[in-house]
Each structure stands twice: as C-alpha cells, then as structure tokens.
Design a protein around this motif. Structure first.
Motif, short mmCIF file in Angstrom:
data_model
loop_
_atom_site.label_atom_id
_atom_site.label_comp_id
_atom_site.label_asym_id
_atom_site.label_seq_id
_atom_site.Cartn_x
_atom_site.Cartn_y
_atom_site.Cartn_z
N MET A 1 0.81 -1.10 -0.05
CA MET A 1 -0.02 0.02 -0.06
C MET A 1 0.87 1.26 -0.08
SD MET A 1 -3.09 1.03 2.59
CE MET A 1 -3.92 2.84 2.81
N ARG A 2 0.59 2.22 -0.85
CA ARG A 2 1.40 3.25 -1.00
C ARG A 2 0.35 4.57 -0.67
NH1 ARG A 2 5.86 5.36 -3.15
NH2 ARG A 2 6.52 3.22 -3.81
N ILE A 3 0.69 5.47 0.17
CA ILE A 3 -0.08 6.71 0.48
C ILE A 3 0.89 8.06 0.42
CG2 ILE A 3 -1.37 5.55 2.14
CD1 ILE A 3 -0.19 6.94 4.63
N PHE A 4 0.21 8.96 0.10
CA PHE A 4 0.72 10.33 -0.01
C PHE A 4 0.04 11.18 1.24
CE2 PHE A 4 1.55 14.76 -0.75
CZ PHE A 4 2.70 14.74 -1.68
N ILE A 5 0.76 11.66 2.07
CA ILE A 5 0.32 12.36 3.47
C ILE A 5 0.78 13.62 3.53
CG2 ILE A 5 1.73 11.21 4.97
CD1 ILE A 5 -0.59 11.07 6.84
N SER A 6 -0.08 14.63 3.95
CA SER A 6 0.50 15.93 4.06
C SER A 6 -0.19 16.43 5.37
CB SER A 6 0.10 16.68 2.73
OG SER A 6 0.59 18.03 2.94
N ALA A 22 -0.11 3.49 12.98
CA ALA A 22 -1.09 2.57 12.79
C ALA A 22 -1.42 1.74 11.71
CB ALA A 22 -2.68 3.54 13.05
N LEU A 23 -1.19 2.51 10.45
CA LEU A 23 -1.02 1.86 9.16
C LEU A 23 -0.05 0.91 8.94
CD1 LEU A 23 -2.00 4.94 6.85
CD2 LEU A 23 -3.24 2.85 7.14
N THR A 24 1.23 1.50 9.43
CA THR A 24 2.23 0.20 9.28
C THR A 24 1.86 -0.96 10.05
OG1 THR A 24 3.71 2.29 8.98
CG2 THR A 24 4.67 -0.14 9.72
N GLU A 25 1.27 -0.80 11.33
CA GLU A 25 0.95 -2.17 11.92
C GLU A 25 -0.13 -3.27 11.16
OE1 GLU A 25 -0.88 -1.01 15.83
OE2 GLU A 25 0.99 -0.03 16.37
N LYS A 26 -1.01 -2.56 10.45
CA LYS A 26 -1.79 -3.36 9.44
C LYS A 26 -1.39 -3.52 8.23
CE LYS A 26 -5.64 -0.79 11.79
NZ LYS A 26 -6.32 -1.99 12.54
N VAL A 27 -0.37 -2.62 7.68
CA VAL A 27 0.24 -3.18 6.40
C VAL A 27 1.59 -2.84 6.72
CG1 VAL A 27 0.18 -2.40 3.86
CG2 VAL A 27 -1.74 -1.96 5.49
N PRO A 28 2.37 -4.01 6.87
CA PRO A 28 3.85 -3.89 7.22
C PRO A 28 4.76 -3.40 6.09
CG PRO A 28 2.98 -5.88 7.84
CD PRO A 28 1.85 -5.25 7.27
#
Length: 380
Positions: A1-6, A22-28
């Motif tokens: 999964m790839r996100i752009f966050i600002s 939190a995302l990293t825990e669900k999507v290593p």
C-alpha cells in the motif's frame, strides 16, 4: 500500500505520525511519502518538504510564501506521475490542502481528510470544495459527522487523534520531581505553536503573570515554548520587562501536569488541558482589523474546542485586540484564592473527558483507509 500524506502544522505532524504508525501495524510494507514535519519523518514518512515550517496564517504571510506553496503542488504532481499513491491523506491546513486535493482528484486519486478543517466555524461555503474533491472526511469532533453529511459529504467518524497521543504520553519524571522540590504554586503559560501567535500573545501572557505575582508572591510561572526561537524571544521579553518566568522547550505536557492553573493561546492544546483537568483561561490576541473580520466571518458561541464539545463555557475566553492581562490575571487569581472553585471546574472537565476523550482515532482511521483501498483494488 502506498500513500501520500500531508500535514502543515505541528499538531498535524503529530497526528500524521500516529496515523502512519497505525497503518504500518496493519500493512507492514506500507510506503508513505509527502509533506510534514519531524514526527512524520520519525514514523517512516519519506518527506519531500518540511511543510510544518510554513505553519502560517493571514493573507500577507500566505502571499509571501505563495511561490513555495505552488512549487510544492507541482512537486506532488510529479511524484504522483512517477509513483501514483493509492490514497492521498491531508490533515487540517485547508488553504494549501484544498489545492492539493483538487490536483489529486483531477488525477483520479482518492483523497481523504483526516482532522478536517472547521468549516462549520467560518466560510461554510467551502464545503462545496469538500464535496467536489474529497472522497471521505474522517471526522474528529462529535458534531462534525452530522454537519458534513447534511451537506452531502461522505464521512466516517473516527474521533480526535489528539487523545491517541495523550493516552500514550509519558512525562519526564525527573523534570516533575525537580519542579516539585522547588516548591511554590505553579501557573503554566502556553503561548502557542505558531510564531505569529507567540508574537501577538507572548507579552500579554507575561503581563498577566506579573499582575498575578503582585498578588501572590508564592506563584512561579513555567512557560511552554514550542521552538527554541520562541523560547529565546520570550526570555528576551521577560528580561526586558523584569518579569520572573522560566521558559522551557518541549515540556508542554509536564508544565500542564504541574500547574494549578494555566493561561493558553487558543488551539488544540485546550484538549490536553481538558484531559489533565486544568482550570485554564483561553486567550487570543489579534490586530483590530483581523478581529473585526473574524467577527464577521465566525458565528460560534466559543472559540475553544473544549467549550464547543461541552456545549457550555467551561473555559473562560479572552479574545481581543488589546492587552487584556488584567482580566486574565483576575480569573487565575480567583482559582488560586478559591481552590474549591477550581476543584468544581476540574470535576466538570472530568465529566466531559469521560464522554469525549476516547483514544483509538488513528487505529480507526487506519482501518478505514485499508478497507477503502482494498475495495478500490477489487473494483479496478
């Protein structure tokens, strides 16, 4: 999964960092990039620009940085052409993020607003932009979801991420012990995280401290500076006006915990003050033209999140273009001289905390983003 966050402000940097964790825990294997600050970088975001360094307010200040903002929009589009994210997440900071969302939407990228702008407070017409460019608003405050939905905006209520940070907060025991051993009645001064807030409100807070000290010689004042340059400015002011205060950087939680009462510039810090049950005067000083304009645009019973969530004015508010240090000092002295009144306010804050201060916002937001991304993949 790839996100752009600002994120464009210090509080947004904090919330962005916790969301990414939190995302990293669900999507290593999460790949996160974008604009933000040091906390997001520590959480694993590949930062392309320290946007929190440009936490600005006011037309003139924004105009001064306009070339930088436009350049960042172009930079984001170049990144998206190279590696399109599966989600674009923006945190508060509407002036810049509306433009970023517009460009992301034009490229067919899903956009999610975490800790949305308080459009219900002013310039409500901007909700049209939210309907047009934002796929889902992840609402933070209890009343926001209904407000957005009545206006045709897709929402998911996750709660306020500030309470996630507070639930995990660890205080420096040695700092607490050192201050307690020195004795005295402690009052905390919180002059804000933006440079312009510190400049506009700092001297008024110091004048209030001086007037309190004249009545209560036992009081000591701890100033919570967000940045070292803010601390240097405040130390210079206090020395020039011979006002005895101690200025500390990075000690906001400890100062709040130690204080019998606080004086704070309006902002999300009010949630932390409520969480720690501290009687507080909320202040905001601005120029006379800015105050006039704000009163034309903002139609709310309160400027303070705590008061809005409570539905009543728990925290006294002082909003003015003048030095209102006498009013501020009078209220703080009332609490110090009548501990029972301060205790009663703390009890009411405790009731509010039990009702609204539920952690888990970042986990709920992460779960929503993972599910939304999975649904888009399945539909592709």
């Amino acid at each position: 999964m790839r996100i752009f966050i600002s994120a464009g402000e210090p509080s947004g940097d904090l919330h962005g960092a916790n969301l990414v964790r939190a995302l990293t825990e669900k999507v290593p294997g999460l790949a996160a990039e974008g604009f933000g600050g040091p906390r997001m970088a520590e959480a694993g975001v590949q930062l392309h620009y320290p946007l929190t360094d440009l936490a600005v307010m006011g037309v003139r200040r924004v105009f001064r940085h306009l070339p930088t903002f436009l350049g960042l929009l172009d930079q984001a589009e170049r990144r998206w052409r190279h590696k399109p994210p599966e989600a674009v997440v923006v945190i508060d900071y509407p002036g810049f993020h509306f433009r970023l969302a517009e460009r992301a939407h034009a490229r067919g990228l899903p956009v999610y607003w975490f800790v949305p702008p308080q459009l219900w407070a002013w310039q409500q017409g901007r909700v049209r932009k939210v309907r047009r460019w934002i796929d889902t608003v992840l609402t933070a405050l209890p009343f926001e979801e209904a407000w957005y939905r009545r206006r045709g905006v897709s929402t998911c209520h996750v709660g306020h991420p500030y309470f996630d940070a507070l639930a995990r907060q660890s205080l420096d025991a040695s700092f607490l012990r050192e201050q307690e051993q020195r004795g005295g009645t402690l009052v905390g001064l919180l002059p804000g995280s933006r440079t312009q807030e510190v400049s506009a409100n700092g001297l008024m807070l110091l004048h209030a401290a001086q007037k309190i000290k004249e009545q209560r010689r036992d009081v000591r004042f701890l100033v919570a500076a967000y940045r070292s340059e803010h601390a240097a400015y405040l130390r210079h002011l206090s020395a020039r006006h011979a006002i005895p205060v101690e200025v500390h950087v990075g000690r906001t939680p400890e100062i709040i915990e130690l204080s019998e009462a606080c004086i704070a510039v309006s902002g999300s810090v009010s949630l932390e003050l409520m969480y720690r049950l501290k009687p507080t005067v909320i202040v905001y000083r601005m120029s006379a033209p800015a105050l006039w304009l704000a009163r034309q645009l903002v139609h709310l019973p309160s400027i303070t999140l705590v008061n809005l969530m409570a539905g009543e004015r728990l925290y006294p508010e002082v909003v003015s273009s003048r030095d209102e240090s006498s009013r501020i000092a009078e209220q703080v002295l009332a609490w110090l001289n009548d501990p029972e009144s301060a205790h009663q306010l703390s009890l009411r804050l405790e009731q509010l905390r039990a009702r609204v201060a539920q952690p888990g916002a970042c986990q709920r937001a992460a779960e929503f983003l993972v599910q939304a991304t999975a649904q888009r993949r399945a539909a592709a």
